[in-house]
Design a protein around this motif. Structure first.
Motif, PDB file in Angstrom:
ATOM      1  N   THR A  18       1.158  -1.455   0.120  1.00  0.00           N
ATOM      2  CA  THR A  18      -0.031   0.599  -0.099  1.00  0.00           C
ATOM      3  C   THR A  18       0.132   1.591   0.198  1.00  0.00           C
ATOM      4  OG1 THR A  18       0.089   0.155   2.174  1.00  0.00           O
ATOM      5  CG2 THR A  18      -1.850  -1.337   1.148  1.00  0.00           C
ATOM      6  N   VAL A  31      -5.925  -4.589   5.426  1.00  0.00           N
ATOM      7  CA  VAL A  31      -6.393  -5.137   3.734  1.00  0.00           C
ATOM      8  C   VAL A  31      -6.710  -5.776   4.520  1.00  0.00           C
ATOM      9  CG1 VAL A  31      -5.236  -5.980   1.575  1.00  0.00           C
ATOM     10  CG2 VAL A  31      -3.848  -4.252   3.289  1.00  0.00           C
ATOM     11  N   THR A  48      -0.934  -3.563   7.025  1.00  0.00           N
ATOM     12  CA  THR A  48       0.395  -3.388   6.575  1.00  0.00           C
ATOM     13  C   THR A  48       1.282  -2.833   7.735  1.00  0.00           C
ATOM     14  OG1 THR A  48       0.215  -1.045   6.331  1.00  0.00           O
ATOM     15  CG2 THR A  48      -0.635  -2.460   4.867  1.00  0.00           C
ATOM     16  N   GLY A  52       4.791  -1.019   4.640  1.00  0.00           N
ATOM     17  CA  GLY A  52       3.719  -0.318   3.358  1.00  0.00           C
ATOM     18  C   GLY A  52       3.239  -2.131   2.851  1.00  0.00           C
ATOM     19  N   VAL A  68      -8.465  -2.193   1.630  1.00  0.00           N
ATOM     20  CA  VAL A  68      -7.830  -1.336   2.241  1.00  0.00           C
ATOM     21  C   VAL A  68      -8.631  -0.263   2.652  1.00  0.00           C
ATOM     22  CG1 VAL A  68      -5.280  -0.265   2.423  1.00  0.00           C
ATOM     23  CG2 VAL A  68      -5.915  -2.137   0.185  1.00  0.00           C
ATOM     24  N   LYS A  70      -8.178   2.628   6.435  1.00  0.00           N
ATOM     25  CA  LYS A  70      -6.955   3.755   7.135  1.00  0.00           C
ATOM     26  C   LYS A  70      -7.761   3.675   7.937  1.00  0.00           C
ATOM     27  CE  LYS A  70      -3.004   5.308   8.525  1.00  0.00           C
ATOM     28  NZ  LYS A  70      -2.120   4.512   9.160  1.00  0.00           N
TER      29      LYS A  70
END
Length: 70
Positions: A18, A31, A48, A52, A68, A70
């Protein structure tokens, strides 16, 4: 000479990488990997690392989608 063909492995490893819009690694992203084929349901999640990267091991061959966040 004898050449023996071997079938492709039934299991595989996938590494997700990522990065942000500037191309820098995104650490701590979630992920989720989901198998898209209807014949077999599968879902797995990984976070991750500082580079990443997130690894998924021992996957059955097939089509997957990665989500994905965050």
């Amino acid at each position: 000479m004898v050449i023996r063909a071997q079938p492709p492995p039934a299991r595989a490893t996938l590494r997700a990488l990522t990065v942000d819009a500037a191309g820098k690694p995104v650490a701590g992203a979630r992920v989720q990997l989901r198998r898209t084929e209807k014949s077999e349901s599968y879902s797995s999640m990984a976070m991750t690392d500082e580079q990443g990267k997130a690894d998924f091991a021992n996957l059955v061959r097939g089509k997957y989608e990665a989500i994905v966040s965050k």
